[in-house]
Design a protein around this motif. Structure first.
Motif, PDB file in Angstrom:
ATOM      1  N   SER A  50       0.820  -1.218   0.000  1.00 11.40           N
ATOM      2  CA  SER A  50       0.000   0.000   0.000  1.00 11.40           C
ATOM      3  C   SER A  50       0.848   1.260   0.000  1.00 11.40           C
ATOM      4  CB  SER A  50      -0.908   0.012   1.239  1.00 11.40           C
ATOM      5  OG  SER A  50      -0.114   0.133   2.404  1.00 11.40           O
ATOM      6  N   ARG A  51       2.167   1.088   0.110  1.00  9.88           N
ATOM      7  CA  ARG A  51       3.024   2.276   0.240  1.00  9.88           C
ATOM      8  C   ARG A  51       4.211   2.187  -0.706  1.00  9.88           C
ATOM      9  NH1 ARG A  51       5.762   1.921   4.683  1.00  9.88           N
ATOM     10  NH2 ARG A  51       6.357   4.086   4.549  1.00  9.88           N
ATOM     11  N   ARG A  87      -5.132  -3.926   1.197  1.00 14.41           N
ATOM     12  CA  ARG A  87      -6.537  -3.963   1.614  1.00 14.41           C
ATOM     13  C   ARG A  87      -7.306  -2.783   1.053  1.00 14.41           C
ATOM     14  NH1 ARG A  87      -5.838  -3.460   8.161  1.00 14.41           N
ATOM     15  NH2 ARG A  87      -4.136  -1.948   8.129  1.00 14.41           N
ATOM     16  N   TYR A 118       4.769  -7.872  18.497  1.00 16.28           N
ATOM     17  CA  TYR A 118       5.278  -8.040  17.133  1.00 16.28           C
ATOM     18  C   TYR A 118       6.240  -9.225  17.075  1.00 16.28           C
ATOM     19  CZ  TYR A 118       7.842  -6.714  12.845  1.00 16.28           C
ATOM     20  OH  TYR A 118       8.444  -6.705  11.607  1.00 16.28           O
ATOM     21  N   THR A 127      11.873   1.866   5.475  1.00 14.51           N
ATOM     22  CA  THR A 127      10.555   1.957   4.847  1.00 14.51           C
ATOM     23  C   THR A 127       9.735   3.127   5.409  1.00 14.51           C
ATOM     24  OG1 THR A 127       9.730   0.298   6.399  1.00 14.51           O
ATOM     25  CG2 THR A 127      10.400  -0.483   4.237  1.00 14.51           C
ATOM     26  N   TYR A 128      10.290   3.805   6.374  1.00 14.24           N
ATOM     27  CA  TYR A 128       9.631   5.008   6.902  1.00 14.24           C
ATOM     28  C   TYR A 128      10.660   6.135   6.941  1.00 14.24           C
ATOM     29  CZ  TYR A 128       5.451   2.394   7.921  1.00 14.24           C
ATOM     30  OH  TYR A 128       4.318   1.633   7.768  1.00 14.24           O
TER      31      TYR A 128
HETATM   32  N1  LIG Z   1      10.970  -2.250   7.680  1.00 17.42           N
HETATM   33  C1  LIG Z   1      11.704  -3.088   8.405  1.00 17.42           C
HETATM   34  O1  LIG Z   1      12.779  -2.732   8.939  1.00 17.42           O
HETATM   35  C2  LIG Z   1      11.258  -4.512   8.595  1.00 17.42           C
HETATM   36  C3  LIG Z   1      12.096  -5.382   9.279  1.00 17.42           C
HETATM   37  C4  LIG Z   1      11.713  -6.702   9.431  1.00 17.42           C
HETATM   38  C5  LIG Z   1      10.515  -7.131   8.911  1.00 17.42           C
HETATM   39  N2  LIG Z   1       9.700  -6.259   8.274  1.00 17.42           N
HETATM   40  C6  LIG Z   1       8.419  -6.764   7.731  1.00 17.42           C
HETATM   41  O2  LIG Z   1       8.312  -6.416   6.387  1.00 17.42           O
HETATM   42  C7  LIG Z   1       6.930  -6.331   6.004  1.00 17.42           C
HETATM   43  C8  LIG Z   1       6.693  -5.017   5.289  1.00 17.42           C
HETATM   44  O3  LIG Z   1       6.931  -3.948   6.185  1.00 17.42           O
HETATM   45  P1  LIG Z   1       7.305  -2.469   5.727  1.00 17.42           P
HETATM   46  O4  LIG Z   1       8.422  -2.030   6.581  1.00 17.42           O
HETATM   47  O5  LIG Z   1       7.452  -2.391   4.250  1.00 17.42           O
HETATM   48  O6  LIG Z   1       6.063  -1.597   6.236  1.00 17.42           O
HETATM   49  P2  LIG Z   1       4.651  -1.273   5.596  1.00 17.42           P
HETATM   50  O7  LIG Z   1       4.777  -0.516   4.328  1.00 17.42           O
HETATM   51  O8  LIG Z   1       3.865  -0.642   6.691  1.00 17.42           O
HETATM   52  O9  LIG Z   1       4.096  -2.694   5.229  1.00 17.42           O
HETATM   53  C9  LIG Z   1       3.096  -3.351   5.863  1.00 17.42           C
HETATM   54  C10 LIG Z   1       1.980  -3.555   4.875  1.00 17.42           C
HETATM   55  O10 LIG Z   1       1.055  -4.492   5.436  1.00 17.42           O
HETATM   56  C11 LIG Z   1      -0.213  -4.018   5.123  1.00 17.42           C
HETATM   57  N3  LIG Z   1      -1.265  -4.602   5.941  1.00 17.42           N
HETATM   58  C12 LIG Z   1      -1.495  -4.458   7.262  1.00 17.42           C
HETATM   59  N4  LIG Z   1      -2.586  -5.154   7.604  1.00 17.42           N
HETATM   60  C13 LIG Z   1      -3.044  -5.766   6.477  1.00 17.42           C
HETATM   61  C14 LIG Z   1      -4.126  -6.612   6.185  1.00 17.42           C
HETATM   62  N5  LIG Z   1      -4.992  -6.988   7.120  1.00 17.42           N
HETATM   63  N6  LIG Z   1      -4.272  -7.070   4.914  1.00 17.42           N
HETATM   64  C15 LIG Z   1      -3.408  -6.703   3.954  1.00 17.42           C
HETATM   65  N7  LIG Z   1      -2.372  -5.873   4.160  1.00 17.42           N
HETATM   66  C16 LIG Z   1      -2.203  -5.421   5.419  1.00 17.42           C
HETATM   67  C17 LIG Z   1      -0.139  -2.509   5.267  1.00 17.42           C
HETATM   68  O11 LIG Z   1      -1.217  -1.931   4.573  1.00 17.42           O
HETATM   69  P3  LIG Z   1      -2.129  -0.732   5.141  1.00 17.42           P
HETATM   70  O12 LIG Z   1      -1.550   0.506   4.556  1.00 17.42           O
HETATM   71  O13 LIG Z   1      -3.490  -1.046   4.625  1.00 17.42           O
HETATM   72  O14 LIG Z   1      -2.042  -0.751   6.641  1.00 17.42           O
HETATM   73  C18 LIG Z   1       1.189  -2.278   4.578  1.00 17.42           C
HETATM   74  O15 LIG Z   1       1.030  -2.178   3.186  1.00 17.42           O
HETATM   75  C19 LIG Z   1       6.146  -6.495   7.302  1.00 17.42           C
HETATM   76  O16 LIG Z   1       5.708  -7.837   7.429  1.00 17.42           O
HETATM   77  C20 LIG Z   1       7.170  -6.180   8.378  1.00 17.42           C
HETATM   78  O17 LIG Z   1       6.873  -6.809   9.604  1.00 17.42           O
HETATM   79  C21 LIG Z   1      10.037  -4.958   8.098  1.00 17.42           C
END
Ligand SMILES: NC(=O)c1ccc[n+]([C@@H]2O[C@H](COP(=O)([O-])OP(=O)(O)OC[C@H]3O[C@@H](n4cnc5c(N)ncnc54)[C@H](OP(=O)(O)O)[C@@H]3O)[C@@H](O)[C@H]2O)c1
Length: 238
Positions: free
Chosen positions: A12-13, A37, A160, A195-196
């Protein structure tokens, strides 16, 4: 030869790992369905890179089954499932103070979401010669990771972390059950990824590097591992 088909959840982002993973899979010639979603967000992001955008809420069985039927009709198979959707990063939290509804919601997305989607798509993955499931996990879900592990993470993130620990358990069980098939199931920690905005200052690495780890597991050869936990293609301890 027909193109391979990949589904990425939680896209979504623009800055997120899901979008970068989708781009990298397109670069290696996959048909990519990126899902979120919020349909509008998925459609707009997909249009920018020549992917297909679809609605998928991983906590909603009907939404999951609907997309599975659509992909079956359109492609007749799925080669790669990237369970990327994940949230509920409870920085500074305490397990003993956790709100139980928050815990249930976190499990519903981070664990049951990947479980639900894997169940719904397993038939289509079995129709592929190279079915791959990648569960996007985290070093926070590891017992021993020296920086992010259960005993070590500075922010604690108990809810988490426990959901990602459980997700790793799902990886192990699915891989075991699918041992006699061509499907490989692995957990990947992308590392701490920017990612932020502003997280680079805290040492986060480029999103492209984190996504590379995911794409590595999504494109493993037949001789590759299954049932493991990896970062940058290197095995991590549970
Ligand atoms: N960034 C890091 O350093 C890091 C490190 C380790 C693991 N991870 C993992 O990497 C993955 C991606 O994270 P990210 O950092 O890229 O952050 P992110 O952009 O916030 O990714 C999370 C995504 O999950 C979606 N989501 C949440 N609830 C959902 C649902 N019920 N159905 C479908 N989509 C849903 C969010 O969509 P909405 O916009 O709709 O909420 C968002 O697009 C996650 O599993 C995170 O735990 C990230």
């Amino acid at each position: 030869m027909t193109k391979k088909v990949a589904l990425v959840t939680g896209v979504s982002r623009e800055m997120g790992l899901g979008f970068e993973t989708a781009k990298q899979l397109l670069d290696v010639d996959f048909n990519v369905i990126l899902s979120a979603r919020n349909l509008d967000k998925a459609t707009k992001l997909a249009a920018r890179i020549g992917a297909t955008g679809r609605q998928l809420d991983v906590t909603n069985e009907q939404s999951v089954n609907q997309l599975s039927s659509e992909i079956e009709q359109k492609f007749g198979k799925l080669d790669v499932l990237v369970n990327n959707a994940g949230a509920y990063f409870d920085q500074g939290g305490q397990a003993l103070e956790a709100d139980m509804q928050f815990v249930k919601d976190a499990l519903d997305t981070n664990l049951l979401g990947a479980w639900r989607v894997s169940k719904a798509f397993i038939g289509l993955l079995q129709k592929s010669d190279n079915g791959r499931i990648v569960n996007v996990s985290s070093g926070a879900g590891s017992f021993t990771d020296p920086i992010f592990g259960m005993q070590n993470h500075q922010g604690n993130v108990p809810v988490y972390a426990i959901t990602k620990l459980a997700l790793n358990g799902l990886t192990a069980k699915l891989a075991r059950e699918l041992k006699e098939t061509k499907i490989k199931v692995n957990s990947v920690c992308p590392g701490f990824v920017a990612t932020y905005p502003g997280t680079e200052q805290w040492g986060a690495r480029p999103v492209s590097e984190g996504a590379k780890s995911i794409v590595w597991a999504a494109t493993l050869p037949e001789s590759g591992p299954s049932g493991g936990f990896f970062r940058d293609g290197k095995r991590l301890n549970w």
